[in-house]
Design a protein around this motif. Structure first.
Motif, short mmCIF file in Angstrom:
data_model
loop_
_atom_site.label_atom_id
_atom_site.label_comp_id
_atom_site.label_asym_id
_atom_site.label_seq_id
_atom_site.Cartn_x
_atom_site.Cartn_y
_atom_site.Cartn_z
N LEU B 339 0.97 -1.09 -0.15
CA LEU B 339 -0.32 -0.04 0.50
C LEU B 339 0.32 1.14 0.20
N SER B 340 2.26 1.40 -0.38
CA SER B 340 3.17 2.49 -0.80
C SER B 340 2.70 3.13 -1.56
N TYR B 341 2.13 3.55 -2.12
CA TYR B 341 0.92 4.30 -2.56
C TYR B 341 -0.38 5.16 -2.34
N ALA B 342 -0.16 3.76 -1.30
CA ALA B 342 -1.91 4.65 -1.18
C ALA B 342 -2.10 5.56 0.38
N ASN B 343 -2.67 6.56 0.32
CA ASN B 343 -2.31 8.00 0.81
C ASN B 343 -2.94 7.59 1.81
N ILE B 344 -3.38 6.10 3.12
CA ILE B 344 -4.47 6.04 4.34
C ILE B 344 -4.00 6.10 5.30
N ASN B 345 -5.04 6.58 6.43
CA ASN B 345 -5.03 7.01 7.43
C ASN B 345 -5.73 5.91 7.86
N ALA B 346 -5.13 5.60 9.40
CA ALA B 346 -5.21 4.24 10.41
C ALA B 346 -6.66 4.05 10.13
N GLU B 347 -7.82 4.75 10.50
CA GLU B 347 -9.04 4.04 10.53
C GLU B 347 -9.36 3.62 9.20
N GLN B 348 -8.63 3.99 7.79
CA GLN B 348 -8.75 3.49 6.63
C GLN B 348 -8.28 1.91 6.30
N LEU B 349 -7.02 2.08 7.13
CA LEU B 349 -6.40 0.77 7.14
C LEU B 349 -6.79 -0.33 8.55
N LYS B 350 -6.88 -0.40 9.04
CA LYS B 350 -7.65 -1.46 10.18
C LYS B 350 -8.26 -2.05 9.98
N PRO B 351 -9.65 -1.54 8.56
CA PRO B 351 -11.08 -2.92 8.09
C PRO B 351 -9.93 -3.84 7.31
N VAL B 352 -8.85 -3.14 6.83
CA VAL B 352 -8.41 -4.58 5.28
C VAL B 352 -6.99 -5.09 6.88
N ILE B 353 -6.45 -4.67 7.35
CA ILE B 353 -5.50 -5.11 8.05
C ILE B 353 -5.61 -6.50 9.37
N CYS B 354 -6.68 -5.86 9.56
CA CYS B 354 -6.77 -6.65 10.76
C CYS B 354 -7.96 -7.99 10.36
N GLN B 355 -7.45 -7.83 9.19
CA GLN B 355 -7.77 -9.94 8.34
C GLN B 355 -7.01 -10.15 8.23
N CYS B 356 -5.63 -9.21 7.47
CA CYS B 356 -4.43 -10.05 7.36
C CYS B 356 -4.26 -10.86 8.08
N HIS B 357 -4.44 -12.24 8.51
CA HIS B 357 -3.73 -12.96 9.50
C HIS B 357 -1.79 -13.59 8.68
N LYS B 358 -2.08 -13.52 7.27
CA LYS B 358 -1.52 -14.16 7.09
C LYS B 358 -0.18 -13.59 6.30
N LEU B 359 0.10 -12.13 6.40
CA LEU B 359 0.69 -10.94 5.74
C LEU B 359 2.31 -11.52 5.91
N GLN B 360 3.13 -11.60 5.47
CA GLN B 360 4.11 -11.35 5.67
C GLN B 360 5.08 -10.71 5.23
N THR B 361 4.96 -9.86 4.08
CA THR B 361 5.43 -8.37 3.17
C THR B 361 4.41 -6.80 3.45
N PHE B 362 4.74 -6.70 4.21
CA PHE B 362 3.89 -5.21 3.95
C PHE B 362 4.44 -3.96 3.46
N TRP B 363 4.16 -2.92 2.17
CA TRP B 363 4.87 -1.57 2.16
C TRP B 363 3.42 -1.06 2.34
N VAL B 364 3.90 -0.11 3.28
CA VAL B 364 2.90 1.06 4.08
C VAL B 364 3.49 2.78 3.57
N LEU B 365 2.89 3.29 3.83
CA LEU B 365 2.69 4.98 4.05
C LEU B 365 2.98 5.33 5.37
N ASP B 366 3.50 6.44 5.75
CA ASP B 366 3.41 6.66 7.47
C ASP B 366 2.30 7.68 8.01
N SER B 367 1.42 7.77 6.49
CA SER B 367 0.19 8.12 6.70
C SER B 367 -0.79 6.56 7.81
N VAL B 368 -0.43 6.07 7.76
CA VAL B 368 -1.25 5.21 8.62
C VAL B 368 -0.60 5.47 9.73
#
Lengths: 176, 616
Positions: B339-368
């Motif tokens: 998600l390293s080109y997605a300018n999203i905040n914590a509230e927008q990230l949470k519903p997605v990431i809480c389902q990603c329990h198998k995630l091994q690689t995660f790229w993100v912007l500090d906007s979260v």
């Protein structure tokens, strides 16, 4: 070769360079200021403004460009310049620059002309009661508001998009 | 092409005879058995038998380090190994000439070539410095016509090069270009039309010009063998109809990464044609301007639900956050999310990431922000690699992430192996905590964006934090340091960083001691890049016994002098010592060299150095 003894530094003799404040602009007199104007802790120009150093922070220019472009796009949307306008039942959206209008009556007239509808006159108590259509907008917080409730300047900066609702639906908004 | 640690004086390649153009498959040239040239059958000599056996056995040896070791045993093994090596890795395109490579290795099917030093990504190297693919291509076009895989990183490639390559390698199956430049969509058109066997075509982080060529239409009309098609960095509109048809006739397609000119509506159409995808780059992830409102909004959710094999998602280049919920159906299976080109905040990230329990690689912007990272920490217990990029890459911007986020990650993601973290403020305590919580760390890259910035709570240098990392993370091979650092930090690195291969230093250290600690302490150091640090000639000399074993040393805006560099060049004739000078005014002089870039070469200095490069 002990170059340290011949170094020029600002600061009391005997002070360790590691105490140096990070906030000073670091500029060396031995280099010009175009292009790579970073130095290696040699001299400080405390009065110079903080300039960006080439290649720092180490983010690839591709990424920087993409994010900057995104910023420009979203700035222009959020600051209320070009916003999308939809009307219930119409097949296509339109886009207008709300900065072009001076006040609410101006805007409403433009919308009525664009969509060939009538929205009537706004009243604080009744909203657009009695009209076939009512203008609403989505603000920065994502809430749908009735056009006219807030002062014009505040509206221009907070409006993200417009939706012309059927009068019957808009009644809910007007009654709040 | 690497030497072993103890052979700093001699190169194993220089010891052994140059096989020249005469080397053939048979070993009759050793003339051990008599009867050279007669037609009668001569039973093979014991040497010949051994060599045949060896060749058959060596086929199973795949690791290049193992093969390098095998090639050092004796001449016979050297020859056998050279004839059976099919995968080549050239870590520095100037370390060896193409001719020497094609003379030694005859049966190459796959080759990887790396060019410019990494700091060129950050505009620290003037353009036209070099790393031209051309000369390599000429040699390979003669000798490696059966080439199947070509991997280029930080090379300068032209459209003509691509046309020649497409023409010269008829069975080319894989072409991967990372951080390359110099070509445009017309080069891509050549590849598309002529490489009929292409399975993998991947263009990543490359600067590709828009020649307004409809390259997508250049793929042949029949069913393709495409398995991986990545073009997310191509900043040019493409012919969508042609792309849609291409996807439709590529039944083996598993990886598809689209550029930002593909709208979410177009993405939908592609996804329903390719539900077998495992890797998807979503393009812009936003609709086109004019939306036909009468139609139903497309059911993106169902499109994702249909892609049951999807494990890797990226793209989101112009994301409208409302659409993010469309990816919910695949979150539970994702091992990689960018998600390293997605300018999203914590509230927008949470519903997605809480389902990603198998995630091994995660790229993100500090906007979260730290809050978003806390959510990652809570949900992604299997995380191995995290990269947090800054929305605003400026020194004095507001920093939404800090030591709080780093600490949270360290506490929740105990299996972390690799981290890249940009922030505006940090503390030693958080870094120390990570060193203890994440003992599996192999890569630790922390970028505190303000130069010389200390621990923002204690005001102390960041020495102890980085010291803890090298001390506690016993598998660490790659390190990037930042913030206020004294020589002490380097003494820790020299003391504990015994496995360190790659080190990146910027605006750090006090005296030559810093660099000395590194050069004397880290035996495995291969790639050392330093900028704006007060290391001078005496530190440079401390590495004399080490430089032949390194991939390169980069020092820019440091305190090395020309005389110092000349002395190094004199003492180490096998080293190419490049001094790169930027344009200066007439009256400007500096006793210090702007940029020193040095590397070992078997074939002397390169002939294509531009005028701003002086090879000593």
């Amino acid at each position: 070769m002990n170059l340290k003894a011949t170094e020029l530094r600002l600061g009391l003799p005997g002070t360790d360079e590691s105490q140096k404040e990070y906030s000073s602009f670091v500029k060396s007199n031995k280099r010009s200021s175009e292009g790579m104007d970073s130095s290696c802790n040699e001299e400080e120009c405390a009065t110079a403004p903080k300039a960006q150093v080439v290649g720092w922070p180490p983010v690839r220019s591709y990424r920087k460009n993409v994010l900057q472009q995104q910023q420009k796009k979203s700035d222009s949307d959020v600051s209320g310049m070009y916003v999308k306008v939809s009307m219930d039942g119409a097949p296509y959206l339109r886009k207008i620059d709300i900065k072009v209008y001076k006040n609410y009556p101006d805007l409403l007239m433009a919308l009525e002309n664009m969509f060939k509808c009538s929205m009537g006159v706004y009243s604080e108590r009744e909203g657009y009661n009695g009209s076939e259509y009512a203008p609403t907008y989505e603000d920065k917080d994502g809430d749908w508001m009735l056009v006219g409730d807030v002062p014009w300047d505040m509206f221009v900066t907070s409006c993200k998009r417009l939706r012309i609702m059927k009068g019957s639906e808009a009644k809910g908004l007007g009654c709040q | 092409m690497s030497g072993s640690d103890n052979r700093s004086e001699m190169s194993e390649d220089e010891e052994l005879p140059d096989l020249g153009g005469d080397a053939t498959h048979s070993s009759n040239s050793t003339a051990v058995s008599g009867g050279g040239g007669d037609q009668n059958y001569v039973s093979p000599s014991p040497d010949q038998v051994l060599e045949n056996v060896l060749e058959n056995v060596l086929c199973f040896l795949t690791s290049r380090r193992d093969r390098n070791a095998a090639s050092l045993v004796c001449k016979s093994w050297y020859r056998a190994e050279a004839l059976t090596r099919s995968e080549l890795f050239i870590g520095n395109c100037y370390s060896v000439s193409p001719r020497r490579v094609t003379n030694r290795f005859r049966l190459v099917k796959a080759i990887a070539i790396k060019g410019k030093p990494r700091f060129s990504d950050f505009s620290l190297l003037p353009p036209d410095w070099g790393a031209h693919f051309g000369p390599w291509l000429s040699a390979m076009a003669r000798s490696y016509r059966a080439l199947e895989k070509l991997y280029l990183k930080r090379m300068s490639v032209t459209d003509e090069d691509l046309a020649i390559a497409a023409h010269s390698f008829p069975i080319l199956k894989e072409l991967v270009m990372v951080c390359c430049e110099g070509f445009g969509t017309s080069g891509l058109a050549s590849v598309a039309s002529e490489c009929r066997q292409i399975r993998v075509l991947e263009l990543m982080d490359s600067d590709i010009g828009d020649d307004e060529e409809d390259w997508i239409s250049c793929f042949p009309d029949n069913v393709t063998c495409l398995e991986s098609f990545i073009f997310d960095c191509v900043e040019a509109p493409i012919n969508f109809e042609a792309l849609e048809q291409l996807v439709a006739r590529s039944p083996s397609l598993k990886k598809l990464r689209l550029n930002c000119y593909i709208s979410i509506g177009q993405l939908y159409r592609l996804m329903i044609r390719a539900p077998q995808l495992t890797h998807l780059g979503t393009g812009s992830f936003s609709p086109l301007e004019i939306v036909a409102q009468g139609e139903q909004e497309l059911n993106y959710f169902s499109a994702f639900a249909a892609c049951k094999s999807l494990i890797c998602l990226s793209g989101f280049r112009e994301i409208i956050p409302d659409y993010l919920s469309a990816i919910y159906p695949v979150c539970g299976n994702l091992t990689s999310l960018n998600l390293s080109y997605a300018n999203i905040n914590a509230e927008q990230l949470k519903p997605v990431i809480c389902q990603c329990h198998k995630l091994q690689t995660f790229w993100v912007l500090d906007s979260v922000s730290d809050e978003g990272l806390q959510a990652v920490s809570a949900a992604c217990k299997d995380l191995r690699e995290l990269r947090v990029f800054p929305v605003q890459a400026l020194e004095d911007a507001e920093g939404p992430v800090s030591e709080v986020g780093l600490l949270a990650i360290s506490e929740g993601c105990r299996k972390l192996q690799s981290i890249l973290y940009f922030c505006q403020r940090m503390t030693n305590a958080a870094v120390v905590a990570m060193s203890k919580n994440c003992p599996d760390l192999v890569v630790f890259r922390l970028c505190i964006m303000g130069r010389h910035r200390p621990d923002h709570i204690t005001g102390e240098p960041m020495d102890e934090g980085f010291g803890a990392i090298v001390k506690n993370c016993k598998k660490l091979t790659r390190l990037a340091v930042s913030g206020l650092l004294t020589d002490r930090a380097f003494s820790y690195i020299g003391q504990y960083g015994k496995l360190l291969r790659t080190l990146s230093v910027a605006f750090a250290g006090n005296t030559d001691l810093g660099l000395k600690y590194l050069l004397e302490g880290c035996p495995k150091l291969q790639k050392l890049e330093i900028r704006d640090s007060p290391f001078g000639d005496s530190a440079l000399f401390a590495g004399l016994q080490h430089y032949y074993n390194m991939r390169f040393l980069w020092m820019s805006s440091c305190k090395v002098t020309r005389l110092g560099c000349e002395e190094i060049a004199r003492q180490l004739p096998g080293l190419v010592v490049e001094v790169i000078t930027r344009d200066r005014e007439e009256n400007e002089t500096s006793e210090y060299v702007d940029t020193l870039y040095m590397y070992r070469s078997l074939d002397g200095p390169r002939a294509d150095a531009p005028r701003f490069v002086h090879i000593l």
